[in-house]
Scaffold this active site. Structure first.
Site, PDB file in Angstrom:
ATOM      1  CG  ASP A 106       3.182   6.135   2.894  1.00 29.66           C
ATOM      2  OD1 ASP A 106       3.110   5.682   1.261  1.00 29.66           O
ATOM      3  OD2 ASP A 106       2.527   5.655   3.392  1.00 29.66           O
ATOM      4  CE  LYS A 157       0.492   7.213   6.251  1.00 29.73           C
ATOM      5  NZ  LYS A 157       1.828   6.418   5.983  1.00 29.73           N
ATOM      6  CE  LYS A 211      -0.715   3.889   4.784  1.00 28.36           C
ATOM      7  NZ  LYS A 211       0.888   3.430   4.353  1.00 28.36           N
TER       8      LYS A 211
END
Length: 221
Positions: A91, A153, A182
């Protein structure tokens, strides 16, 4: 949704600065027990967690975290190092200043470079929605969609806010090329989690859902 369906989408997360190995080990154990998607942990624990978990659970870690203003070379090194140590998912945080300056090509090039450094592993791109205008969020949906990354995300959980239902709706409307969503930060209940999934999130970054389920099991409600 049944709780096990929600848990299967959860990146069970512990990224606090003072996280100890015993705490990391506990969330690894819980992630396996409750059937989570992955554990999301600091880079310094990836190698030890991989040795501990073997192949029982995917390991996610973070790079350029939480501010995103590392150089591209540093982010690529971090990604390569994480993969070498056993990370299955990465990430990364975007350079938010570049977005504010409308340096869109630099943003796209950096995400592509990090994706290459991930060597086939899953890449999620954190855009820190709480710091962005709606126009900037839409632009990042376009850039991340074109980058080859796997997920967009919402948040690090370290800034002024986390995922909102409105942001997930906006993402769903503007992403393309098979990009997934996400939602992370601020998912405080099973209802929050269900809503995020219903709106289009395919992964949830949270530490709370497993704790809620554990409490239900131990307290009987």
């Amino acid at each position: 949704m049944e709780s096990k369906e929600i848990l299967a989408l959860v990146d069970h997360t512990l990224l606090s600065q003072g996280a100890t190995w015993n705490e990391i080990k506990e969330i690894c154990d819980d992630a396996v027990q409750y059937g989570c998607a992955s554990v999301c942990i600091p880079p310094s624990y990836v190698k030890k967690a991989k040795e501990y978990l073997k192949d029982k659970m995917k390991i996610c870690t973070v790079i350029g975290f939480p501010n995103g203003y590392n150089t591209t070379s540093v982010k690529c090194f971090e990604a390569e190092d994480a993969v070498k140590n056993g990370a299955d998912e990465i990430d990364m945080v975007i350079n938010i200043g570049w977005l504010k300056d409308k340096k869109y090509e630099k943003l796209l090039s950096e995400i592509k470079a990090v994706k290459e450094s991930c060597q086939g592993k899953t890449l999620k791109v954190i855009i820190e929605t709480c710091l962005l205008t709606e126009e900037e969020k839409v632009k990042m949906c376009e850039i991340v969609s074109d980058s080859g990354a796997d997920f967009i995300k919402t948040s690090t959980g370290f800034s002024t806010g986390g995922a909102t239902r409105e942001d997930i709706k906006l993402f769903k409307k503007n992403i393309k090329n098979g990009l997934k969503i996400k939602a992370a930060g601020g998912i405080a209940s099973l209802k929050d989690a269900e809503d995020m999934v219903a709106l289009g999130a395919e992964r949830l970054g949270t530490s709370r859902i497993v704790k809620i389920i554990k409490n239900e099991e131990t307290e009987g409600y």
